[in-house]
Motif scaffolding. Structure first.
Motif, PDB file in Angstrom:
ATOM      1  N   THR A  53      81.183  84.649  63.308  1.00 50.81           N
ATOM      2  CA  THR A  53      80.600  83.473  62.659  1.00 50.81           C
ATOM      3  C   THR A  53      79.083  83.581  62.776  1.00 50.81           C
ATOM      4  OG1 THR A  53      82.502  82.114  63.229  1.00 50.81           O
ATOM      5  CG2 THR A  53      80.487  80.934  62.651  1.00 50.81           C
ATOM      6  N   ARG A  54      78.581  83.538  64.029  1.00 54.94           N
ATOM      7  CA  ARG A  54      77.138  83.507  64.275  1.00 54.94           C
ATOM      8  C   ARG A  54      76.406  84.728  63.740  1.00 54.94           C
ATOM      9  NH1 ARG A  54      79.111  80.323  67.511  1.00 54.94           N
ATOM     10  NH2 ARG A  54      80.678  81.915  67.727  1.00 54.94           N
ATOM     11  N   THR A  55      76.878  85.914  64.100  1.00 53.70           N
ATOM     12  CA  THR A  55      76.098  87.105  63.772  1.00 53.70           C
ATOM     13  C   THR A  55      76.023  87.279  62.255  1.00 53.70           C
ATOM     14  OG1 THR A  55      76.881  88.059  65.835  1.00 53.70           O
ATOM     15  CG2 THR A  55      75.854  89.567  64.279  1.00 53.70           C
ATOM     16  N   ARG A  56      77.169  87.107  61.590  1.00 52.21           N
ATOM     17  CA  ARG A  56      77.182  87.312  60.132  1.00 52.21           C
ATOM     18  C   ARG A  56      76.322  86.257  59.423  1.00 52.21           C
ATOM     19  NH1 ARG A  56      80.551  85.850  55.842  1.00 52.21           N
ATOM     20  NH2 ARG A  56      81.879  84.648  57.222  1.00 52.21           N
ATOM     21  N   ILE A  57      76.544  84.991  59.778  1.00 56.25           N
ATOM     22  CA  ILE A  57      75.813  83.929  59.074  1.00 56.25           C
ATOM     23  C   ILE A  57      74.329  83.945  59.447  1.00 56.25           C
ATOM     24  CG2 ILE A  57      75.656  81.432  58.652  1.00 56.25           C
ATOM     25  CD1 ILE A  57      78.271  82.577  57.603  1.00 56.25           C
ATOM     26  N   SER A  58      74.017  84.236  60.700  1.00 55.07           N
ATOM     27  CA  SER A  58      72.596  84.170  61.064  1.00 55.07           C
ATOM     28  C   SER A  58      71.814  85.357  60.512  1.00 55.07           C
ATOM     29  CB  SER A  58      72.393  84.017  62.568  1.00 55.07           C
ATOM     30  OG  SER A  58      72.842  85.159  63.243  1.00 55.07           O
TER      31      SER A  58
END
Ligand code: ASP
Length: 349
Positions: A53-58
């Motif tokens: 979630t975090r790595t891809r979206i950020s």
């Protein structure tokens, strides 16, 4: 810094400091006060073959906030790797389509192999139990910001790393990056079978740090400055491990009671997230939500300026950022979360 970011091994202390300085310049954009278009026309390929979630979206948001656009693919099922395509072919093809690539893959070393077939900058977004260099950079950025906020020196600080230190790639990258700093004290606390690999312990010790292990959290840690908790990486377990390991026991829980009883009032708590909030998981407790010692959402917020810094540096636009700034034209709330500490985002206590 080389043209890819595959492992923290490629970073010197100067390179880390340089990226932190660029990240600081990105803060007005990350906090939605300013807009830049320095990467207008550039395209990022975000290839995620593992949950994220975090790595891809950020990474996606960071590239967009620099003015670029993003194309992405998630999972093997909808990619040509499901048809047997090699990392080499996929890499060569993607290099012809996009200007930078972030890749996450379940196999250790796969992102480095992928990067060999392209001249386009490749960032390792996590390769199995290997490394997660951008997470370690944002973690170190968070630690330096939190220490500055608390008016504490980083030299001599005591960090406690707990949870799955064997398969947790974030802690692997983090200890290597921390080993570039002035002598620190690092305490490792993990359940049997999930200890930090010995070669990483040896590396940290060989660079002059004091590194110790403990079996659980059932003692006083009142001189600990940072607790870095991690999730059990069950998806990486061998069949044998799955049989022998059930759950983290209650004496590994970092919660409000543990912090109040065993730590100091200025101990901060970090976690790369996701934390496993299911009953019985005994991961970082949600009873700390809203407590200023819980730095996890400041940590995730810091992912945007640090990932912007990585792109700006790899794509060589870091000198152009300030030339192009405009005020934002839309509504931005004063803090991003409903129970954020008052200093959230401001950098001051
Ligand atoms: N998000 C981190 C990672 O991708 C930590 C985790 O999954 O537990 O490594």
């Amino acid at each position: 810094m080389p043209s890819h970011l595959l492992s923290v091994d490629s970073l010197s202390r100067d390179a880390v400091d340089h990226l932190i300085r660029i990240a600081e310049r990105m803060e007005p954009i990350a906090q939605r006060r300013k807009v830049t278009r320095v990467l207008e026309g550039a395209v990022l390929g975000n290839l995620f073959f593992e949950a994220s979630t975090r790595t891809r979206i950020s990474f996606n948001a960071a590239f967009c906030r620099l003015g670029g656009s993003v194309c992405d693919t998630t999972g093997f099922t909808f990619s040509s790797m499901a048809k047997g395509e090699s990392l080499y072919d996929t890499s060569r093809v993607m290099g012809g389509y996009v200007d930078a690539i972030v890749m996450r893959h379940p196999e250790q070393g796969s992102v480095a192999e992928f990067a060999e077939a392209t001249q386009v900058p490749v960032i390792n977004g996590g390769d199995g139990p290997g490394e997660h260099p951008s997470q370690a950079l944002l973690d170190v950025y968070t630690i330096t910001k939190e220490f500055a906020r608390l008016g504490k020196p980083l030299a001599g600080a005591h960090l406690l790393l707990t949870g799955d230190l064997k398969y947790g790639r974030t802690v692997h990258s983090l200890v290597k990056l921390l080993s570039l700093y002035e002598p620190l004290r690092i305490t490792l606390v993990s359940p049997p079978g999930l200890e930090m690999p010995q070669h990483l312990i040896d590396l940290v010790a060989s660079r002059g740090h004091r590194i110790e292990t403990r079996l659980n959290l059932a003692e006083s840690f009142d001189d600990v400055d940072v607790i870095y908790a991690t999730r059990i990486q069950r998806e990486r377990f061998t069949a044998e491990m799955t049989e022998s390991f059930t759950e983290l026991t209650a004496d590994f829980v970092v919660d409000r009671g543990f912090l109040d009883r065993r730590c100091s009032p200025t101990t901060i708590v970090m976690h790369p997230l996701p934390r496993d909030s299911r009953p019985g998981a005994n991961d970082l407790s949600t009873d700390l939500n809203g407590d200023p010692r819980l730095a996890i959402f400041r940590q995730t917020d810091n992912g945007i300026p640090m990932r912007m810094a990585i792109f700006a540096h790899l794509l060589q636009v870091e000198g152009l950022i300030e030339k192009d700034l405009r005020d934002v034209g839309w509504f931005v709330p004063p803090s991003f979360g409903v129970d954020d500490a008052t200093f959230q985002g401001s950098g001051s206590a």
